[in-house]
Structure formats: C-alpha cells, structure tokens
Scaffold this active site. Sequence first.
Site, PDB file in Angstrom:
ATOM      1  N   LYS A  54       3.114   4.630  -9.345  1.00  0.00           N
ATOM      2  CA  LYS A  54       1.862   3.880  -9.213  1.00  0.00           C
ATOM      3  C   LYS A  54       0.909   4.097 -10.395  1.00  0.00           C
ATOM      4  O   LYS A  54       0.062   3.258 -10.660  1.00  0.00           O
ATOM      5  CB  LYS A  54       1.137   4.249  -7.915  1.00  0.00           C
ATOM      6  CG  LYS A  54       1.833   3.748  -6.654  1.00  0.00           C
ATOM      7  CD  LYS A  54       1.305   2.413  -6.252  1.00  0.00           C
ATOM      8  CE  LYS A  54       1.760   1.882  -4.908  1.00  0.00           C
ATOM      9  NZ  LYS A  54       2.783   2.570  -4.148  1.00  0.00           N
ATOM     10  N   SER A  79      -4.755   4.940   1.071  1.00  0.00           N
ATOM     11  CA  SER A  79      -4.760   6.348   1.439  1.00  0.00           C
ATOM     12  C   SER A  79      -3.667   7.062   0.678  1.00  0.00           C
ATOM     13  O   SER A  79      -3.465   8.248   0.817  1.00  0.00           O
ATOM     14  CB  SER A  79      -4.532   6.496   2.936  1.00  0.00           C
ATOM     15  OG  SER A  79      -3.375   5.792   3.300  1.00  0.00           O
ATOM     16  N   GLN A  84      -4.514   7.525  -5.905  1.00  0.00           N
ATOM     17  CA  GLN A  84      -4.447   8.595  -6.898  1.00  0.00           C
ATOM     18  C   GLN A  84      -4.128   8.059  -8.291  1.00  0.00           C
ATOM     19  O   GLN A  84      -4.619   8.576  -9.286  1.00  0.00           O
ATOM     20  CB  GLN A  84      -3.447   9.649  -6.449  1.00  0.00           C
ATOM     21  CG  GLN A  84      -3.985  10.359  -5.210  1.00  0.00           C
ATOM     22  CD  GLN A  84      -3.075  11.453  -4.716  1.00  0.00           C
ATOM     23  OE1 GLN A  84      -2.602  12.255  -5.492  1.00  0.00           O
ATOM     24  NE2 GLN A  84      -2.838  11.471  -3.427  1.00  0.00           N
ATOM     25  N   GLU A 205      14.139  -1.505   2.083  1.00  0.00           N
ATOM     26  CA  GLU A 205      12.934  -1.246   2.869  1.00  0.00           C
ATOM     27  C   GLU A 205      13.315  -0.547   4.169  1.00  0.00           C
ATOM     28  O   GLU A 205      14.476  -0.501   4.554  1.00  0.00           O
ATOM     29  CB  GLU A 205      12.134  -2.543   3.113  1.00  0.00           C
ATOM     30  CG  GLU A 205      12.821  -3.567   3.962  1.00  0.00           C
ATOM     31  CD  GLU A 205      11.989  -4.839   4.122  1.00  0.00           C
ATOM     32  OE1 GLU A 205      10.781  -4.831   3.852  1.00  0.00           O
ATOM     33  OE2 GLU A 205      12.579  -5.846   4.540  1.00  0.00           O
ATOM     34  N   GLY A 209      10.490  -1.819   9.384  1.00  0.00           N
ATOM     35  CA  GLY A 209       9.576  -2.837   8.849  1.00  0.00           C
ATOM     36  C   GLY A 209      10.269  -3.705   7.832  1.00  0.00           C
ATOM     37  O   GLY A 209      10.024  -3.605   6.634  1.00  0.00           O
ATOM     38  N   ASP A 211      10.028  -6.753   6.863  1.00  0.00           N
ATOM     39  CA  ASP A 211       9.358  -8.031   6.621  1.00  0.00           C
ATOM     40  C   ASP A 211       9.848  -8.713   5.350  1.00  0.00           C
ATOM     41  O   ASP A 211       9.929  -9.941   5.281  1.00  0.00           O
ATOM     42  CB  ASP A 211       7.839  -7.838   6.563  1.00  0.00           C
ATOM     43  CG  ASP A 211       7.422  -6.946   5.421  1.00  0.00           C
ATOM     44  OD1 ASP A 211       7.749  -5.746   5.470  1.00  0.00           O
ATOM     45  OD2 ASP A 211       6.804  -7.440   4.469  1.00  0.00           O
ATOM     46  N   SER A 305      11.079   6.604  -6.308  1.00  0.00           N
ATOM     47  CA  SER A 305       9.738   6.095  -6.644  1.00  0.00           C
ATOM     48  C   SER A 305       8.619   7.136  -6.603  1.00  0.00           C
ATOM     49  O   SER A 305       7.587   6.955  -7.241  1.00  0.00           O
ATOM     50  CB  SER A 305       9.389   4.929  -5.727  1.00  0.00           C
ATOM     51  OG  SER A 305       9.416   5.337  -4.374  1.00  0.00           O
TER      52      SER A 305
HETATM   53  C1  PLP Z   1       3.640   2.216  -3.224  1.00  0.00           C
HETATM   54  C2  PLP Z   1       4.938   2.879  -3.146  1.00  0.00           C
HETATM   55  C3  PLP Z   1       6.124   2.154  -2.898  1.00  0.00           C
HETATM   56  C4  PLP Z   1       6.119   0.661  -2.641  1.00  0.00           C
HETATM   57  O1  PLP Z   1       5.716  -0.059  -3.794  1.00  0.00           O
HETATM   58  P1  PLP Z   1       5.323  -1.603  -3.717  1.00  0.00           P
HETATM   59  O2  PLP Z   1       4.921  -1.943  -5.104  1.00  0.00           O
HETATM   60  O3  PLP Z   1       4.197  -1.732  -2.738  1.00  0.00           O
HETATM   61  O4  PLP Z   1       6.521  -2.341  -3.255  1.00  0.00           O
HETATM   62  C5  PLP Z   1       7.322   2.836  -2.912  1.00  0.00           C
HETATM   63  N1  PLP Z   1       7.385   4.179  -3.121  1.00  0.00           N
HETATM   64  C6  PLP Z   1       6.274   4.916  -3.358  1.00  0.00           C
HETATM   65  C7  PLP Z   1       6.426   6.369  -3.575  1.00  0.00           C
HETATM   66  C8  PLP Z   1       5.017   4.289  -3.386  1.00  0.00           C
HETATM   67  O5  PLP Z   1       3.927   5.021  -3.617  1.00  0.00           O
END
Ligand code: PLP
Length: 320
Positions: A54, A79, A84, A205, A209, A211, A305
């Site tokens: 992020k 949250s 962050q 996903e 969920g 979706d 991620s």
């Molecule tokens: C936000 C987040 C996601 C999902 O990312 P999107 O861009 O909303 O699809 C996946 N893994 C982590 C660790 C995240 O912080």
Amino acid sequence: MKLAIDFADIVSAQDRLRGVAHRTPVLQSQTADALSGAQLFFKCENFQRMGAFKFRGAYNALAQFTPEQRQRGVCAFSSGNHAQGIALSAKLLGIPAAIVMPLDSPAVKLTATRGYGAEVITYDRYSEDREAIGRRLAEERGMTLIPPYDHAHVMAGQGTAAKELFEETGPLDLLLVCLGGGGLISGCAVAAQHQSPDCRVIGVEPEAGNDAQQSKRLGQIVKIDTPKTIADGAQTQQLGQLTFPVIQALVDDIVTVSDAQLVQAMRFAAARMKMVVEPTGALAMAAAMQGALDLRGKRVGVIVSGGNVDIAQLAQYLAA
Ligand SMILES: *Cc1c(COP(=O)(O)O)cnc(C)c1O
C-alpha cells in the site's frame, strides 16, 4: 473503453518511488515448488516499507499533489494498511495527514498511525458513517481524500510491484494476486499485459467474500455484506468503478481460498520461508500451494501482499 491507467503510468510511478520504496525481494522455495509442481516466484511485499504494498500507491498519489494540496493536507479513512501507507508517505513528503479510523481499532494500529505523525480522528463504526466524516474533513479543511484502491495514481503505484517482479523473472505463465477492492491486481495486470503478454493473471479472494468472482462472471459490480474472514485486507464489499473495468479486461479468472487454507499458508511461510505474512497477504500463496489451480510445469508469480499481523494473533494461528 479506455482504462484508468496504462503502462506508462506505472513507469512514471516507478520513477517517483525510486529510492523511496524498497525494491522487495523475489524469493523461491524448493519445498513450495515441490508442493505445487510449479516454479514459484514470491514477490515479498511483506518486506515493503510499513509492511505492505500500500505504500507504493499512497506515495505515488501524494507525490503528485499540487503545492496547494500539499499545504492543505491529505485525509483517508481506513483501519488498515492504506492508513499507514498514507501516513508514512505524508510524513516523508511533509504533508499534513488526517486518518479516520474506528474508535475500537486495535491499539497497535492507532499507535502506529500516530507514530507516523498523522492526526487520528476516531469514529463509532456502528453509528457513524466514515465516508461522511472523510468528506466533511475534505470540505472543511480543504484536504484531499485519497481512497484505498479506486484512484488511478494508487492503482499505478501498486502496479510497480508486478513491474519489478517481471524485471527480475522475465515472462511468466501465470501471476497470482490477492484482491479486495482491486487496486493491486489492476496495476499488476496492466504491468503483465505489457511485460509478459501471454501471462494469465488470476485474482485470489476469500471464499467468504467472493464479490469479485461474482462481478466478473456477471459482467457488473456485485455488492455483498462485509464478509467474515481473517483476511481483513480483503473485507471489501465491492470492486471500484475504476478497478472493475481493468479486471474485466485484463484478469483471466478469480479463485477463492478458505480461512483454513490461509492459516496453512501462513504456517508454511513462517516454518519454511522464515517470514511473517498476514492473512490477506497469504491469499495468493494459499492458491498456489493448495491445489486450487493446476500449476504443474509452469512459471508462476505470487504476490505476497503484506505482513502486518498482530504478533499474539499470529502465534495463535501458528500454534493451532
Ligand atoms: C489492501 C490490501 C489488499 C487488497 O488490495 P486491493 O488493492 O484493495 O485489492 C491485499 N493485501 C493486503 C496486505 C492489503 O493491505
């Protein structure tokens, strides 16, 4: 239809992030390869600054503020990792930041966000509407609201994770990416289209969920109730207006994994790869190693991620 971002946007984002974001490692594991029958390349964004990809999107968005926007500041409601990412990026760029967070957020998250120098504005998640609070802040103080995924600069920033991966591995057969609102996967899919045109991009996903899977099959955005899953970064109710068209055009399929599979993947990451992965961060890993897809003989990219999980909670997952 013209998509919200193209490859040139990811190239520009990479220039902005150079020397600021970490170029995270691409790890391999013979045990993981043996389990999947594939050659897996893990792009480890759990080692990114603030612990998740992020940071890429947030910094790419804030770095493009005009002088006036910089002076007035940025606000975000989240949250989790987006908060962050915004708080750290704002600190690095000298931009005031206000983050709207639920009153009952874990103390560690409130402390971490304040620790990055952001003003935290709490709200009652059962009686107040965070979007309304965010909008009011934007109006009253002239702050710019940066959403967590449905924003071209955010999407392009997230795409730099896949761009770096392809730079290291060359073309791949498959790329597995977790998704919540779809910011990460849309950026990554645009990178794949340019750098590895034959690579199939698969979204992952939580089972609870699905979706995005429903939306893709139906051809329109499906909204669901907030899903109950340990993958808190993917508890989104719907894809974005900007991310959905990219997913429709460039993502080949979406698969789901259960919470039990996530726990198993987190354990594998800790035991075999010596790394901490948060539940959402383990989505793509779980899909790669637990038979959701036939990967035999393929070269597969797996985006890990993030790694922001409460340590006591992690201990419970690992012990069970
Ligand atoms: C936000 C987040 C996601 C999902 O990312 P999107 O861009 O909303 O699809 C996946 N893994 C982590 C660790 C995240 O912080």
